[in-house]
Design an enzyme around this catalytic site. Structure first.
Site: not given
Length: 281
Positions: A36, A147
């Protein structure tokens, strides 16, 4: 580019994520984190992981903008419309009728950990369906969607999805609530304005002491988020939810999440659905 994220640098990232986001990153996640983070190296044209760590964390003055993007890259987001559909069935058959019987005229819902927006838009669709079938029961509703990832929030606000993400919906519902792209080769749809206009998006970190709003909410969805936290953190987050959840209101958790062993004013009313006990503090 370095092909290997050092263990020391991995632990620095893992420690930051756990402290600031609450998500544990055990050693088995090192390969995933490396993959990532490599996205950020390419985006910034930084050749090594070591240089990236220096860029992100700085010497005493961290690069806050980059750390937000790092969190975006590392945290996982997976969702679809009407995921775990039994929850929405319970909303239609039990939760919303209960709120109507209590004389509630305006329903506030919160999708906590909304990812790319499928869940809050599903909640808006469920409200549209219930109000269509029970005319005059409610005056209106709103859905707050939060979020920690700015990347997914931006995607959610755009409200554009692949047709495949609608696989759990009937043809009638697709026609009622989605617009097909004029370019048929794209296989894309957009949520209709009458659904979108009831949903607002905001960035929120469950580890923050103040969530930045004071609403009293009747329905909270927080599904498949708490599994990334340890037990004490899970309970602490749910207690924060209870600061907003109205007595008699409903909390929906993910299929593998539980409040077992927690001393909370919640009763289990359906699998992974909990109702705040009225009169409890």
């Amino acid at each position: 580019m370095d092909t290997e994220l050092s263990y020391k640098d991995f632990k620095k990232i893992a420690s930051y994520i756990e402290k600031n986001v609450g998500i544990k990153m055990p050693d088995v996640k090192k390969t995933m984190v490396q993959a990532r983070i490599s996205q950020r190296l390419r985006a910034l044209n930084i050749p090594t992981y070591d240089e990236y760590i220096k860029y992100a964390f700085g010497k005493g003055v961290p690069n806050e903008d980059e750390l937000v993007l790092m969190i975006d890259a590392v945290t996982t987001n997976l969702t679809e419309f009407f995921r775990e559909s039994a929850h929405f069935d319970y909303m239609m058959s039990s939760a919303l009728p209960f709120l109507a019987q209590q004389g509630k005229r305006f329903v506030k819902l919160w999708s906590a950990g909304c990812s790319t927006g499928e869940e809050p838009y599903t909640l808006s669709i469920v409200m549209q369906e219930f109000m269509r079938k029970n005319h005059g029961v409610f005056d209106g509703y709103s859905v707050l969607a939060t979020d920690i990832s700015t990347k997914v929030l931006n995607q959610a606000a755009g409200a554009v999805y692949s047709i495949d993400s609608l696989k759990n919906m009937s043809l009638e519902m697709k026609r009622n609530y989605f617009l097909r792209s004029k370019n048929r080769e794209e296989s894309k749809v957009r949520v209709k304005p009458e659904v979108r206009n009831h949903v607002s998006f905001a960035r929120l970190n469950f580890m923050d002491s103040d969530f930045g709003f004071r609403d009293v909410i009747q329905i909270i969805f927080c599904r498949n988020v708490l599994i990334y936290f340890d037990k004490p953190t899970q309970e602490a987050v749910i207690r924060k939810f209870l600061d907003f959840l109205e007595p008699g209101g409903f909390l929906f958790l993910g299929h593998s999440e539980t409040i077992f062993g927690m001393n909370l004013p919640l009763k289990n009313v359906s699998p992974t659905v909990f109702q705040r006990v009225q009169g409890a503090v």
